[in-house]
Design an enzyme around this catalytic site. Structure first.
Site, PDB file in Angstrom:
ATOM      1  N   CYS B  87      19.886 -16.495   8.063  1.00 47.24           N
ATOM      2  CA  CYS B  87      18.467 -17.166   7.585  1.00 47.24           C
ATOM      3  C   CYS B  87      17.515 -17.737   8.679  1.00 47.24           C
ATOM      4  CB  CYS B  87      18.933 -18.419   6.609  1.00 47.24           C
ATOM      5  SG  CYS B  87      17.738 -18.682   5.500  1.00 47.24           S
ATOM      6  N   HIS B 204      23.196 -16.369   2.690  1.00 41.61           N
ATOM      7  CA  HIS B 204      24.177 -17.245   3.205  1.00 41.61           C
ATOM      8  C   HIS B 204      25.558 -16.656   3.215  1.00 41.61           C
ATOM      9  CE1 HIS B 204      21.173 -20.242   5.048  1.00 41.61           C
ATOM     10  NE2 HIS B 204      20.501 -19.975   3.873  1.00 41.61           N
ATOM     11  N   GLU B 206      28.314 -18.250   4.025  1.00 36.83           N
ATOM     12  CA  GLU B 206      28.808 -19.393   4.375  1.00 36.83           C
ATOM     13  C   GLU B 206      28.980 -20.042   2.953  1.00 36.83           C
ATOM     14  OE1 GLU B 206      25.865 -19.022   5.405  1.00 36.83           O
ATOM     15  OE2 GLU B 206      24.892 -20.862   5.479  1.00 36.83           O
TER      16      GLU B 206
END
Lengths: 717, 239
Positions: B87, B204, B206
């Site tokens: 990002c 993302h 994560e």
């Protein structure tokens, strides 16, 4: 002396003059004008707020601090509060909303809590109104841009549309944070001989006297109020959050206070008043954005992203070094001392000297005349039974689902980062937002809701209904309520009928809080929400926080499976008064909302929590706007499954399907769990509606729509 | 696997990445402050996390690309070691020219946060070696400036060398503009440098590592990196 231009009333001036033994000077008057504004002193509402229960077994910190705190168990607490930023958002939607979010985050931070999540309450004018487009776009972008950059997820909220908000939209911001109970920072722990420190952004001319601005009706030419608008800088706030939490971790802070309304003056005098110390401030030491600011401007500037700290002198060097790391200004601007004197010096000259206790709580309260408006009886007695039932049920249901107040708000919440921090189990679009607590089993459940239309028809019942519907939603999801925060958005209290509505709403909310064992731990009052074109509906917005012991105990909504048995629990005598059905038909807002029953609500809540814990249902949804019909349609759209419903009830179908109010919920129960479900709900109204399955949702003798059609209307709005 | 996460002022996914890598792979993670001029000794993977470095003032990632730590990140990348930008980290990588192209405001001109479907286009990278080619995964996005843009000739080069690692697709893996949230050219969601050791992506991973948060597709991403590093021999001469 023309004290009225500083917002001071005659009797207030007299109190000040008597306390000082002389006429206050201009700087002192300006300080009192802001500190004694409705926004800061609650002079019209303090005595009404006493109705709220504020204590409970889970309450660690009730009203009076920057936010309330409830006990989550194992030494951890949740700090939360809601606050309005209506007037600034009406004039400068983007900045007004952004600084509303920033301010509420600092309230949580001031307790030493790390901000965990936000929610917002947005009340806009008619969707077709030209101003609504401009205001709603700016407000939503303001909320998003600020929260996203600061890294606090926006996980839910309430959005509603009504022409009463055309000129005066509402922006209510809620924030919740986590704090270890033995590490709470207080604003009441200052002692004489400590340093008063300003941390964060420089002080500028933005937002001067914003609290006074928020305490009056919006003028016709609101542009004149532009200087009262604060400018937000989420980057500075992110630095401030990290710096304050690092200072707390290193035990360098004695006391901390957010600099929100009324800036340095309110934060410093509040700390002094609550701690019982005197204070000496030197305004020439305040880092400024504009070199030639007057002392009163420095006193009242509401520049954002600043925090007032009380520091022991021996820790000052360490505090400065943390501030340098986070690239924040940090200045010692004064010291605490024995006594009751609050004085301000500017280049050696004393420009103001007031007793701390005078600023803090000696503003004379106002008891406005209160009177029930004459037309209430007539509106209550309006015969809703005389309404003809819908000719075309399908069209009625679709128009209900397409109503902007009802439809899911993807255009709004897609602009919010709802996932950052990796705790969001259920985000925006769900009846209940759910957060996990890392390293623990338990989940936090949150609801932010309002029902201004019922409050407008019957403020007592509407107030009670508002609180009850938040608790119902939590209970169905399997959460036990810990406490709530409120934003009381009302028009001018100076109109007797409007003051009566405020009183009644608070009493109704208090009755529900009492009955449901859900105390009020924090809140905010926003009055004077009216313009020349009219007053807003009474709009108390409630943020309720609950705890779910473990992920398996969390019951979802919209999760039907083929063959599940659908049940309606709760009475069938709901009311069309103030319902979305009546509003979307454009019928007069009349009738009387259902009476609040504390016993039934408590009974419902216990059974609902029991249902979730016993895993007796697969899916559950408390009935709210749009009644049973809307709940069926939403669950069906989200499950991607239809259902065949038979209503074997003698009551009118439109009342059963579209009526609102009362402790009711729709459950989907797997066949094998039906006996257990029935045991849990035995002795409470419980009606088998039919089975989930197929590709259309039909109610015998009423509507029949394909799931695809419902989804299309539901998702495209 | 030794990971260092660079923290710029304004980073707000730093702790998320640390949590995700540490708890998915059980490995220690170093946090590196942006003023550091060195990356900790023995670092295998440097992560530039998401967020709003320096408030994204000026341009997303522009100021971070010039911060003290970036010299060391560049040396790390030039040694052939792994660098990942997620990002805002991707924006920092393009701003510092470690990756080609630029990230422009989304076509809607508004911030977008939602879950997206991605196809894994290149499984020959250290970050995707455990995926199957064309596999569809679900990672959330949350960005305002995610429209990846390259001039036509450079885009052709990128595609020809297999530089596109992730592309926005339908749940079934089909292309189409309606599945492209931000208007990126060729629906590109993530790219890798010619050497294969520097990856930037807007979604993302994560945020997709735990079932309770809605999905676990991101775990394979981290496990790919770990698995690649375990076979350390491939660390040099990636292509």
């Amino acid at each position: 002396m023309d004290f009225s231009k500083y917002g001071i009333r005659k009797e207030e001036f007299a109190v000040a003059e008597a306390a000082l033994g002389r006429e206050p000077n201009e700087c002192e008057l300006r300080i009192l004008g802001v500190m004694w504004s409705e926004h800061c002193s609650y002079k019209s509402t303090k005595h009404l707020l006493k109705h709220f229960p504020v204590r409970g077994p889970k309450v660690v910190l009730g009203p009076g601090e920057n936010a309330g705190i409830v006990d989550l168990g194992d030494g951890l607490g949740a700090a939360f509060k809601a606050e309005s930023h209506n007037h600034p958002s009406a004039v400068a939607p983007y900045q007004g909303a952004a600084t509303g979010v920033g301010g509420i985050i600092r309230d949580i931070l001031a307790l030493g809590a790390r901000p965990l999540a936000s929610m917002d309450g947005l009340f806009f004018g008619d969707i077709d109104n030209r101003r609504t487009g401009h205001l709603s776009a700016g407000i939503v972008k303001g909320v998003g841009d600020y929260g996203n950059a600061v890294g606090v997820p926006t996980v839910g909220g309430k959005t509603a549309y009504d022409s009463c908000y055309n000129e005066n939209p509402l922006l209510n911001a809620f924030c919740i944070g986590l704090v270890e109970l033995d590490k709470i920072v207080s604003s009441q722990t200052a002692r004489p001989g400590q340093l008063v420190v300003l941390l964060g952004s420089k002080t500028g001319r933005d937002g001067i006297a914003g609290a006074a601005f928020a305490s009056a009706e919006l003028s016709e030419d609101a542009k004149e109020s532009r200087p009262s608008i604060q400018i937000g800088d989420p980057f500075a706030e992110k630095m401030l959050i990290e710096a304050c939490l690092e200072l707390k971790e290193k035990n360098l802070i004695v006391s901390m206070q957010d600099m929100g309304a009324a800036g340095i003056t309110s934060s410093s005098s509040e700390v002094a008043a609550k701690s019982g110390v005197g204070m000496k401030l030197h305004f020439d030491r305040v880092p400024l954005r504009a070199a030639d600011m007057e002392p009163w401007e420095i006193a009242l500037s509401e520049s954002q992203e600043r925090m007032l700290l009380i520091i022991d002198p021996e820790h000052m060097e360490d505090v400065s070094s943390v501030a340098r790391k986070w690239e924040l200004d940090c200045a010692v601007i004064g010291e605490t001392e024995e006594g009751d004197d609050y004085s301000i010096f500017f280049h050696g000259e004393k420009v103001a000297s007031l007793p701390v206790s005078l600023i803090g709580d000696r503003c004379p309260p106002i008891h406005w005349p209160s009177e029930r408006p004459a037309d209430f009886e007539t509106r209550w007695n309006f015969d809703l039974d005389g309404l003809t039932a819908p000719g075309d049920w399908n069209t009625t249901l679709l128009s209900l689902l397409g109503n902007p107040s009802m439809s899911p708000k993807h255009w709004i919440f897609d602009q919010y980062d709802s996932m950052v921090q990796l705790n969001t189990v259920r985000g925006p679009g769900h009846p209940v937002s759910v957060l996990r607590i890392k390293g623990r089993d338990s989940l936090i459940a949150l609801v932010f809701d309002a029902d201004p239309w019922k409050c407008g028809l019957d403020p007592f019942r509407g107030g009670a209904e508002t609180v009850a519907r938040t608790v119902r939603a939590l209970s169905v999801a399997g959460a036990e309520p810990l406490g709530l925060t409120d934003c009381l958005n009302f028009p001018s209290p100076e109109v007797p009928g409007q003051y009566w509505a405020l009183e009644e709403c608070i009493k109704g909310m208090a009755a529900a809080c009492e009955a449901l064992g859900c105390p009020v731990v924090s809140g905010n009052v926003s009055l004077y929400n009216e313009t020349k074109s009219g007053a807003i509906l009474p709009t108390p917005v409630v943020g309720t926080v609950g705890l779910i012991p473990s992920p398996e105990d969390c019951l979802p909504s919209g999760a039907w499976e083929e063959g599940d048995v659908l049940f309606l629990v709760g009475p069938c005598n709901a009311s069309l008064a103030g319902s979305l059905y009546i509003r979307s038909l454009g019928l007069p807002e009349s009738g009387r909302p259902l009476e609040f029953s504390g016993e039934a609500e408590k009974d419902f809540s216990e059974r609902a929590v029991g249902t979730a814990r016993a895993k007796a249902a697969r899916s559950g949804r408390a009935l709210a706007g749009g009644g049973l019909a809307a709940a069926l349609a939403k669950d069906s759209a989200e499950s991607g499954l239809g259902a065949r419903i038979t209503l074997g009830i003698p009551t009118r179908k439109d009342v059963v399907l579209f009526g609102e109010g009362g402790a009711r919920a729709l459950y989907a129960v797997p066949m094998a769990r039906v006996p257990l479900f029935k045991v849990i709900w035995s002795g409470y109204p419980c009606l088998e509606l039919g089975r989930a399955g197929g590709d259309s949702l039909s109610v015998e003798g009423a509507f029949s729509l394909t799931v695809a059609r419902i989804q299309e209307i539901w998702r495209n709005n | 696997m030794r990971t260092s996460v660079v923290i710029f002022p304004g980073s707000n996914c730093d702790q998320d990445v640390i949590h995700s890598v540490r708890d998915t792979l059980g490995c220690e993670v170093n946090a590196v402050w942006h003023r550091e001029e060195r990356i900790p000794e023995g670092t295998d993977l440097v992560i530039l996390p998401g967020g709003f470095s320096y408030g994204d003032y000026l341009r997303s990632g522009a100021i971070a690309a010039r911060s003290p730590v970036m010299g060391a990140v560049r040396e790390h990348a030039e040694r052939g070691a792994l660098v990942l930008g997620i990002c805002n980290g991707f924006q920092i990588l393009t701003e510092s020219r470690l990756l080609p192209g630029v990230l422009l405001p989304n076509k809607t001109l508004s911030f977008i946060c939602r879950s997206c479907f991605l196809s894994v286009e290149n499984t020959e990278t250290p970050f995707t070696c455990l995926f199957e080619k064309g596999q569809v995964v679900q990672f959330p996005i949350a960005h305002g400036d995610g429209l990846f843009f390259l001039p036509a000739d450079e885009l052709e080069d990128l595609e020809n060398r297999g530089g596109t690692v992730f592309r926005y697709v339908s749940p079934r893996g089909d292309g189409g503009d309606e599945w492209n949230p931000n208007g990126s050219v060729n629906n590109i969601a993530g790219i890798v440098n010619p050497q294969g050791n520097v990856l930037g992506l807007m979604p993302h991973p994560e945020r997709a590592c735990e079932a309770i948060l809605g999905g676990e597709d991101g775990r394979l991403f981290w496990r790919s990196v770990a698995s690649f590093l375990e076979k350390g021999s491939r660390r040099h001469g990636l292509q």
